[in-house]
Design a protein around this motif. Structure first.
Motif, PDB file in Angstrom:
ATOM      1  N   ILE A   1       0.845  -1.205   0.000  1.00  0.00           N
ATOM      2  CA  ILE A   1       0.000   0.000   0.000  1.00  0.00           C
ATOM      3  C   ILE A   1       0.875   1.247   0.000  1.00  0.00           C
ATOM      4  O   ILE A   1       0.608   2.224  -0.732  1.00  0.00           O
ATOM      5  N   ILE A   2       1.930   1.229   0.800  1.00  0.00           N
ATOM      6  CA  ILE A   2       2.799   2.405   0.938  1.00  0.00           C
ATOM      7  C   ILE A   2       3.507   2.703  -0.383  1.00  0.00           C
ATOM      8  O   ILE A   2       3.538   3.859  -0.843  1.00  0.00           O
ATOM      9  N   LEU A   3       4.072   1.670  -1.012  1.00  0.00           N
ATOM     10  CA  LEU A   3       4.798   1.890  -2.264  1.00  0.00           C
ATOM     11  C   LEU A   3       3.864   2.289  -3.403  1.00  0.00           C
ATOM     12  O   LEU A   3       4.223   3.114  -4.244  1.00  0.00           O
ATOM     13  N   LYS A   4       2.672   1.696  -3.434  1.00  0.00           N
ATOM     14  CA  LYS A   4       1.712   2.096  -4.463  1.00  0.00           C
ATOM     15  C   LYS A   4       1.375   3.580  -4.315  1.00  0.00           C
ATOM     16  O   LYS A   4       1.299   4.319  -5.309  1.00  0.00           O
ATOM     17  N   HIS A   5       1.170   4.009  -3.080  1.00  0.00           N
ATOM     18  CA  HIS A   5       0.886   5.422  -2.833  1.00  0.00           C
ATOM     19  C   HIS A   5       2.064   6.290  -3.281  1.00  0.00           C
ATOM     20  O   HIS A   5       1.868   7.351  -3.901  1.00  0.00           O
ATOM     21  N   TYR A   6       3.258   5.834  -2.986  1.00  0.00           N
ATOM     22  CA  TYR A   6       4.469   6.582  -3.354  1.00  0.00           C
ATOM     23  C   TYR A   6       4.572   6.743  -4.868  1.00  0.00           C
ATOM     24  O   TYR A   6       4.780   7.858  -5.380  1.00  0.00           O
ATOM     25  N   PHE A   7       4.389   5.647  -5.604  1.00  0.00           N
ATOM     26  CA  PHE A   7       4.472   5.717  -7.067  1.00  0.00           C
ATOM     27  C   PHE A   7       3.343   6.568  -7.645  1.00  0.00           C
ATOM     28  O   PHE A   7       3.562   7.375  -8.551  1.00  0.00           O
ATOM     29  N   ASP A   8       2.138   6.395  -7.119  1.00  0.00           N
ATOM     30  CA  ASP A   8       0.994   7.173  -7.619  1.00  0.00           C
ATOM     31  C   ASP A   8       1.199   8.670  -7.402  1.00  0.00           C
ATOM     32  O   ASP A   8       0.771   9.499  -8.229  1.00  0.00           O
ATOM     33  N   SER A   9       1.840   9.026  -6.274  1.00  0.00           N
ATOM     34  CA  SER A   9       2.053  10.438  -5.955  1.00  0.00           C
ATOM     35  C   SER A   9       2.931  11.120  -6.989  1.00  0.00           C
ATOM     36  O   SER A   9       2.803  12.329  -7.229  1.00  0.00           O
ATOM     37  N   TYR A  10       3.838  10.345  -7.577  1.00  0.00           N
ATOM     38  CA  TYR A  10       4.736  10.899  -8.593  1.00  0.00           C
ATOM     39  C   TYR A  10       4.341  10.472 -10.008  1.00  0.00           C
ATOM     40  O   TYR A  10       5.129  10.620 -10.954  1.00  0.00           O
ATOM     41  N   ASN A  11       3.131   9.927 -10.131  1.00  0.00           N
ATOM     42  CA  ASN A  11       2.626   9.489 -11.450  1.00  0.00           C
ATOM     43  C   ASN A  11       3.576   8.515 -12.132  1.00  0.00           C
ATOM     44  O   ASN A  11       3.749   8.545 -13.365  1.00  0.00           O
ATOM     45  N   ALA A  12       4.204   7.674 -11.341  1.00  0.00           N
ATOM     46  CA  ALA A  12       5.102   6.660 -11.892  1.00  0.00           C
ATOM     47  C   ALA A  12       4.290   5.417 -12.252  1.00  0.00           C
ATOM     48  O   ALA A  12       3.813   4.699 -11.371  1.00  0.00           O
TER      49      ALA A  12
ATOM     50  N   ASN B   1       5.080   3.200 -15.289  1.00  0.00           N
ATOM     51  CA  ASN B   1       5.772   2.103 -15.973  1.00  0.00           C
ATOM     52  C   ASN B   1       7.014   1.664 -15.185  1.00  0.00           C
ATOM     53  O   ASN B   1       7.391   2.277 -14.179  1.00  0.00           O
ATOM     54  N   TYR B   2       7.631   0.609 -15.675  1.00  0.00           N
ATOM     55  CA  TYR B   2       8.745  -0.011 -14.950  1.00  0.00           C
ATOM     56  C   TYR B   2       9.912   0.962 -14.763  1.00  0.00           C
ATOM     57  O   TYR B   2      10.495   1.050 -13.671  1.00  0.00           O
ATOM     58  N   LEU B   3      10.270   1.706 -15.817  1.00  0.00           N
ATOM     59  CA  LEU B   3      11.415   2.610 -15.727  1.00  0.00           C
ATOM     60  C   LEU B   3      11.159   3.732 -14.715  1.00  0.00           C
ATOM     61  O   LEU B   3      12.041   4.083 -13.921  1.00  0.00           O
ATOM     62  N   GLN B   4       9.948   4.295 -14.755  1.00  0.00           N
ATOM     63  CA  GLN B   4       9.615   5.359 -13.806  1.00  0.00           C
ATOM     64  C   GLN B   4       9.646   4.842 -12.367  1.00  0.00           C
ATOM     65  O   GLN B   4      10.206   5.484 -11.471  1.00  0.00           O
ATOM     66  N   LYS B   5       9.049   3.685 -12.152  1.00  0.00           N
ATOM     67  CA  LYS B   5       9.030   3.120 -10.802  1.00  0.00           C
ATOM     68  C   LYS B   5      10.439   2.788 -10.326  1.00  0.00           C
ATOM     69  O   LYS B   5      10.779   2.996  -9.159  1.00  0.00           O
ATOM     70  N   SER B   6      11.271   2.289 -11.232  1.00  0.00           N
ATOM     71  CA  SER B   6      12.651   1.974 -10.864  1.00  0.00           C
ATOM     72  C   SER B   6      13.407   3.227 -10.457  1.00  0.00           C
ATOM     73  O   SER B   6      14.171   3.234  -9.471  1.00  0.00           O
TER      74      SER B   6
END
Length: 417
Positions: free
Chosen positions: A316-327, A329-334
């Motif tokens: 839940i925490i990481l999903k929120h983190y990625f969503d906050s920065y509109n990440a 795809n794989y490269l953005q999340k990485s």
């Protein structure tokens, strides 16, 4: 009675045995220039019936039947305050009688807020039974190393620090406080004039600290206890000690009878003390129309704290983190994951350094200070805790008169010549 110097405020619900002991202990104090205000929202009328038998003119009691949210309860108790200064405590807390000398000194020097150290903590007999190392304490009064140090500190930039830390560790910042501290009541009304209510958000203490910082630019910190924070089996502090204050957001007691609530988009949606603090700090700034400070909120720092404390919620925490920065795809999340790991390492290094330096400073202070910490067991109630704290202060030559003299010297420097 005329408007008192100090209002001691308690918002309570369904913790009647503790609250009755606290009421009886405070009303035994001989000082007459205060009021004890109880705002009750219990499911029963037991405290209501008890209060009817109290004839002390310093006692103010109001009952608001359910449904009534916890924030409504705090708003109501503040609205009943008639003192020049106010101090909000819990229904399991105690008052050091020296508070009255401190408040008179504050009034004489026109001080807006006095923030004491919270180094005298009372664990009620039922509070430690599930806590390792304290199972057999049977009521524990834990008193830290006290120095009587006193200082006038600026609040400038402290809320910005709070935002950049993800809304954490506000107790160590130079912020004015109402909970367990003393503040001029007029500033609480300033908050209401600005926002429409005294308190919002979910955590009254952090909401008020952030809001008060808009009006109070300097505080006096004292390394001396004027309040005894209590921890009973039903308190959130006990939950924190046993790490049970984590659950689904909709199960949080803060939302009971609250109606629609707008949770801060910067904060992951699950219930923990970490998230409640962050959300309430943002709510306070939003209500105070200080959006430029809201924009300084560090989601990354909040996520690091959450991952350290609540790893079970990492998805839940990481999903929120990625969503906050509109990440997406794989490269953005990485990229953001690498940034998070680097910041986490930096965070660990800073924390380690702070702990080492803090330990070193405490060691020096301890060597220079003859007043040693003390843990007193078999303290059966808050009245005994109050008495034993005062015995400790006398035994260690820790004098409230020294505190008031230091405050007078700060505000009247000519006396030092």
């Amino acid at each position: 009675m005329k408007n008192p110097l100090l209002s001691i405020l308690i918002a309570t619900k369904n913790r009647i045995p503790y609250c009755i002991q606290v009421i009886e202990t405070i009303l035994k104090l001989p000082d007459q220039d205060f009021e004890l205000v109880i705002q009750d929202n219990s499911d029963s009328l037991e405290l209501f019936d008890y209060a009817k038998g109290i004839t002390d003119s310093r006692f103010v009691y109001n009952y608001s039947p359910p449904p009534f949210s916890s924030i409504d309860n705090f708003n109501k108790v503040i609205s009943l305050s008639k003192g020049q200064y106010s101090c909000l405590i819990g229904d399991d807390d105690g008052i050091n009688p020296d508070i009255f000398k401190i408040v008179r000194c504050a009034s004489a020097n026109n001080i807006d807020s006095i923030v004491p150290s919270l180094k005298a903590i009372y664990w009620w007999p039922d509070a430690t039974k599930n806590i390792k190392g304290k199972e057999n304490a049977n009521g524990l009064l834990s008193i830290g190393n006290l120095s009587c140090n006193t200082g006038l500190l600026s609040t400038d930039g402290e809320v910005e620090k709070l935002m950049k830390s993800g809304g954490q560790d506000y107790m160590n910042l130079n912020l004015p406080k109402l909970y367990h501290s003393v503040v001029k009541t007029k500033y609480l009304h300033s908050i209401k004039e600005k926002t429409g209510s005294f308190v919002g958000g979910l955590s009254p203490d952090i909401y008020l600290s952030v809001a008060l910082a808009s009006f109070i630019k300097k505080i006096v910190r004292i390394d001396y206890p004027i309040v005894i924070p209590g921890i009973c089996i039903a308190s959130t502090s006990a939950d924190s000690a046993t790490k049970t204050n984590i659950s689904k957001l909709e199960d949080a007691p803060h939302f009971r009878d609250r109606g629609e609530y707008f949770w801060a988009k910067q904060v992951p949606m699950f219930y923990s003390g970490v998230n409640i603090w962050a959300d309430s700090a943002i709510a306070s700034l939003t209500d105070m129309d200080q959006l430029e400070l809201v924009n300084k909120f560090s989601i990354t720092d909040l996520v690091i704290v959450l991952l350290n404390r609540h790893n079970d919620y990492s998805d839940i925490i990481l999903k929120h983190y990625f969503d906050s920065y509109n990440a997406t795809n794989y490269l953005q999340k990485s990229y953001y994951l690498i940034a998070l790991k680097l910041k986490k390492r930096q965070y660990k290094f800073i924390n380690f350094s702070v702990r080492v330096i803090g330990k070193f400073k405490r060691s020096i202070a301890s060597n220079n200070n003859k007043n040693k910490p003390e843990n007193i067991r078999n303290v059966l109630n808050i009245s005994q805790a109050t008495d034993k704290l005062n015995l400790h202060l006398v035994k260690n030559s820790l004098s409230v008169d020294l505190i008031t003299k230091k405050i007078d010297d700060i505000f009247n420097p000519i006396r030092r010549k």
